[in-house]
Design a protein around this motif. Structure first.
Motif, mmCIF file in Angstrom:
data_model
loop_
_atom_site.group_PDB
_atom_site.id
_atom_site.type_symbol
_atom_site.label_atom_id
_atom_site.label_comp_id
_atom_site.label_asym_id
_atom_site.label_seq_id
_atom_site.Cartn_x
_atom_site.Cartn_y
_atom_site.Cartn_z
ATOM 1 N N GLY A 1 0.813 -1.217 0.000
ATOM 2 C CA GLY A 1 0.000 0.000 0.000
ATOM 3 C C GLY A 1 0.841 1.258 0.000
ATOM 4 O O GLY A 1 2.065 1.242 -0.110
ATOM 5 N N THR B 1 -3.178 -1.723 -11.886
ATOM 6 C CA THR B 1 -3.139 -1.902 -10.439
ATOM 7 C C THR B 1 -3.376 -3.360 -10.071
ATOM 8 O O THR B 1 -4.265 -4.001 -10.628
ATOM 9 C CB THR B 1 -4.218 -1.027 -9.767
ATOM 10 N N ASP C 1 -5.542 -4.111 -4.644
ATOM 11 C CA ASP C 1 -5.615 -2.675 -4.382
ATOM 12 C C ASP C 1 -6.490 -1.953 -5.397
ATOM 13 O O ASP C 1 -6.434 -0.730 -5.514
ATOM 14 C CB ASP C 1 -4.209 -2.054 -4.412
ATOM 15 N N LEU D 1 -9.055 0.605 -3.927
ATOM 16 C CA LEU D 1 -8.311 1.726 -3.369
ATOM 17 C C LEU D 1 -7.836 2.641 -4.492
ATOM 18 O O LEU D 1 -7.944 3.876 -4.400
ATOM 19 C CB LEU D 1 -7.116 1.220 -2.563
ATOM 20 N N TRP E 1 -10.426 1.966 0.076
ATOM 21 C CA TRP E 1 -9.673 1.140 1.033
ATOM 22 C C TRP E 1 -10.598 0.158 1.741
ATOM 23 O O TRP E 1 -10.280 -1.026 1.893
ATOM 24 C CB TRP E 1 -8.988 2.031 2.070
ATOM 25 N N ASP F 1 -11.525 -2.880 -0.535
ATOM 26 C CA ASP F 1 -10.474 -3.894 -0.661
ATOM 27 C C ASP F 1 -10.254 -4.631 0.660
ATOM 28 O O ASP F 1 -10.092 -5.853 0.692
ATOM 29 C CB ASP F 1 -9.164 -3.239 -1.114
#
Length: 494
Positions: free
Chosen positions: A25, A159, A163, A166, A357, A360
């Motif tokens: 992250g 990505t 994630d 996010l 966030w 996920d």
């Protein structure tokens, strides 16, 4: 059709792009996709500011009795129609923009969209007549319409899956930044305009400032993507999008002119623009039904598309009219109302990444994205009902109370959006994600076309914004009911 090679993410040189370790992250070392997130966030910021600035400018024109709204019998209805026509253009290139991104490359279409929007926004500041203003606003929307589907697809491709939501949330935070800049900054942009222009023309400066900012971000994006771009491909994509835009502009303006000369109300003209978009969806089904069947005939995707109508209705009802709603309720100055209304847009700065966030994180704990969307939508609906009740019940609504209600409702509203985007990406075939996002926003923009116009009509007919806010709450509740029928997995996608 295969996904464009440029949109296949390069693996991280140390860990590999798709590995769990490579998906560290934001607290860990930066990864290649993080710089892409930042660039696309800037793209969202300027693009959103360009489309949101029309609402505050229209409100300022109405309050000061200037421009083409000075002598309008129903200024809020006309102002709402102008906003709706922008989104009519914006929605008509959603699907073509995604389709062309699947064909020419999503980076290519993002560059074309930003440069187009920057030039068109600057040109807006040089025009004054109603028809010319509407035409260039529609043209701006036609260019900006190609950004969303290609941005969402590129984020998905670049990505790691763990994630993904996010990323969707971080990048689309630019929408909140852009709308906040447009709402809070417009009074100051107009004050700057008064230094060099007559007071009645000072509104032009808002379009010039934001247009130049968009052009600069577009040039920076071109440089960043330079190794993926080819001049010939950019020119072909621009010409192909331009052909779609020319046909769409002709259709949008034909509906407006015919409706206006026939004596139709501003609301009915907006309804006809939506009918035009529905006709284009049916046309796409007839021409490319077999090729695009996986994104046009998927039950769960279709429910998400329809639920997106409620999302975009709420987004652009408040983004367009929030300054006028607050000013009318509290009888405050334009600047104070803009600052209070900015709480509604500013909540996205927290809500978008927080929702991404949470989505996920929740998926890793066995929750479904659908359950998170439903929870956020339910809270948003209840808070919108509270806001509508307060507007009608309070003799003198407080700026602070309105600001708190707008902020909290918008916090949950913005949190649900990246969750929905990640869910769409997972339900759509990888090589048709651009088309899926384009179709989702094309159908969803029905809400953006109608909400400014319907809100303006209700304001002029009732003398207050209470009925329009109650209608918004009802539409949010309808979106909740549609989401109940969506099926989603409770584990990370492969």
């Amino acid at each position: 059709m295969k996904a464009a090679p440029e949109d296949v993410p390069a693996p991280d040189p140390v860990t590999g792009g798709g590995s769990r370790k490579g998906a560290v992250g934001m607290a860990g070392r930066l990864r290649p996709w993080h710089s892409l997130w930042l660039l696309l966030l800037l793209g969202w910021t300027v693009s959103a500011a360009d489309r949101a600035v029309t609402g505050p400018v229209v409100s300022w024109m109405i309050d000061n009795g200037v421009g083409f709204l000075a002598d309008a019998d129903n200024p809020h209805a006309l102002g709402g129609l102008i906003g709706g026509l922008f989104f009519a253009g914006y929605m008509l290139t959603q699907f073509p923009g995604g389709y062309l991104g699947d064909r020419y490359g999503h980076r290519t279409l993002i560059v074309v969209s930003l440069l187009w929007a920057g030039i068109a926004t600057i040109v807006t500041g040089f025009l004054g007549g109603l028809i010319a203003f509407i035409v260039v606003r529609v043209v701006t929307g036609l260019g900006e319409g190609a950004f969303y589907s290609n941005d969402r697809t590129l984020v998905t491709a670049a990505t790691p899956p763990r994630d993904r939501s996010l990323a969707m949330g971080v990048v689309i935070t630019g929408l909140a930044f852009g709308i906040t800049i447009a709402i809070v900054g417009t009074p100051h942009f107009i004050d700057v305009g008064k230094w060099v222009l007559p007071d009645v023309e000072a509104w032009r400066m808002a379009f010039w400032i934001l247009g130049v900012a968009t052009l600069l971000v577009g040039l920076a994006t071109t440089w960043y993507f330079r190794t993926h771009l080819q001049l010939r491909t950019v020119c072909l994509a621009t010409a192909h999008l331009g052909a779609y835009a020319a046909v769409s502009l002709t259709l949008v303006m034909a509906v407006y002119v015919i409706g206006d000369r026939s004596g139709l109300s501003d609301l009915w003209i907006a309804v006809l623009e939506v009918a035009l978009a529905a006709g284009l969806v049916l046309f796409a089904l007839a021409r490319k039904g077999e090729e695009l069947g996986p994104v046009l005939k998927n039950r769960d995707l279709l429910l998400l598309y329809l639920a997106n109508i409620a999302i975009l209705w709420n987004l652009w009802f408040f983004s367009f009219w929030s300054v006028s709603i607050v000013a009318g309720a509290a009888h405050s100055s334009f600047a104070s109302a803009a600052l209070t209304a900015g709480f509604n847009a500013g909540a996205g700065i927290l809500g978008f990444p927080a929702g991404g966030w949470l989505s996920d994180h929740g998926l890793r704990r066995g929750w479904s994205r659908k359950s998170i969307m439903l929870s956020c939508t339910a809270v948003q609906a209840l808070l919108t009902v509270a806001f509508a009740w307060y507007l009608g019940a309070a003799a003198q609504p407080s700026l602070w109370v309105m600001g708190v209600l707008l902020f909290t409702a918008s916090l949950f509203f913005n949190a649900l959006q990246p969750v929905g985007h990640a869910l769409t990406a997972e339900l759509a075939p990888p090589d048709l994600r651009g088309s899926a996002f384009g179709m989702e926003n094309l159908i969803g923009e029905t809400g953006a076309v109608l909400s400014p116009a319907v809100g303006g009509v209700l304001r002029d007919s009732t003398g207050s914004w209470t009925a329009a806010v109650w209608l918004d709450a009802a539409i949010v509740a309808a979106g909740f009911c549609l989401l109940i029928g969506v099926r989603s997995r409770k584990s990370l996608p492969g």
